[in-house]
Design an enzyme around this catalytic site. Sequence first.
Site: not given
Ligand SMILES: *Cc1c(COP(=O)(O)O)cnc(C)c1O
Length: 391
Positions: A33, A309-311, A163, A262, A131, A219
């Site tokens: 992701k 800064c931005m750049d 999770h 800045y 969540r 995961r």
């Molecule tokens: C982002 C995410 C992961 C991966 O998490 P890490 O801590 O980067 O291994 C796994 N499951 C879900 C639902 C996530 O949102």
Amino acid sequence: MWQAEVRVDLDAIRDNVATLRAGTTAEVMAVVKADGYGHGMLPAARAALAGGATWLGVATLGEALALRRAGLTAPVLAWLHAPGLPLHEGVEAGVDLSAGSLPQLGELVGAVRRAHRPARVHLKLDTGLARGGATPADWPSLAEAAAKAQADGEIEVVGVWSHFVYADEPGHETIDHQLAVFAEGLATAERYGIEPRYRHIANSAATLTRPDAHYDLVRPGVAIYGLSPLPGPQPAGLRPAMTARARVTLTKRVPAGQGVSYGHAYHTSRESTLALVPLGYGDGVPRHASNVGPVRLGGAVRPIAGRVCMDQFVLDCGDDPVAAGDVATLFGPGDDGEPTATDWAEAIGTINYEIVTRFGGSRVPRIYDGTAGVAASPPEAPGSDSTGEAG
Ligand SMILES: *Cc1c(COP(=O)(O)O)cnc(C)c1O
């Protein structure tokens, strides 16, 4: 000639996945992701598959469809969708989708009627993160409705999942508690006739520290990019894949007491050489790195002098012999004494995830090293990406 670049070592991603795979009997879902945590979603996905991942995980339907459009056929799970999205496109594309409430399950069943094939669903149980997912109180009704939709041939419940809150703090009491709630939720689902092929709860931290949480599928996200979510030393076999660096555009001698950038948030303590580095918050350098972000230049690691800064930002190099064109390395694997993304995170009070992810989709050319997954990918082959367009 180049000015600034993010280099991504695809072989490191492949090897990190292979390391994680070697440590589990479960299958590996590589989480790609957020543009592969800034590394480029498609090249990262291909490298991860080359390392033995059999699943890909993303947050959004759009990300999942982009994987399919690129020709990736591995199972993909997408877990975050607002109501009204064209979920049928995901179902048609064979994307697995998460459902964590009755309305979400209802949307999926609706999508099936347009897609003319059963949806592959992963039911999400909220074991404590609060969540996504159904609370334990709402879980039986979700399981019951899913069992009915499955019996009607509308969906296939491929997974039940959850999770962790705190897997990055090994031994934290929530971990065992969530595992117990998860086991109970699986038993409840089974009573309604749901026996999913894939039960999964482990992120990177749990993949590294809790084999009892691996179930059928892990995961990992951040670990496949070689970064550790855990306190303490770098886990063996993980190598950071991203390096961010830029070439000094000019140097100048300034007197003691010179205010820099800045707001003059930094002043030289003596006559000194300043070096201007062409990367800023428009590229992914956090503005919070002002005065603290560590950068290696001219054989030493120096904090950024003054505001980002931005750049661009400035380094105070004292009397060290630095010159325009020299390479300033913000972070990398650490081989040459450069800081790591973890060092950056510690310096500015965030997590290494954010440091690398911020460079995703930025204007900095992303250059791929290594060959992992490249042969399988003519259109976006990393080797052809040297124009610097992000993959
Ligand atoms: C982002 C995410 C992961 C991966 O998490 P890490 O801590 O980067 O291994 C796994 N499951 C879900 C639902 C996530 O949102």
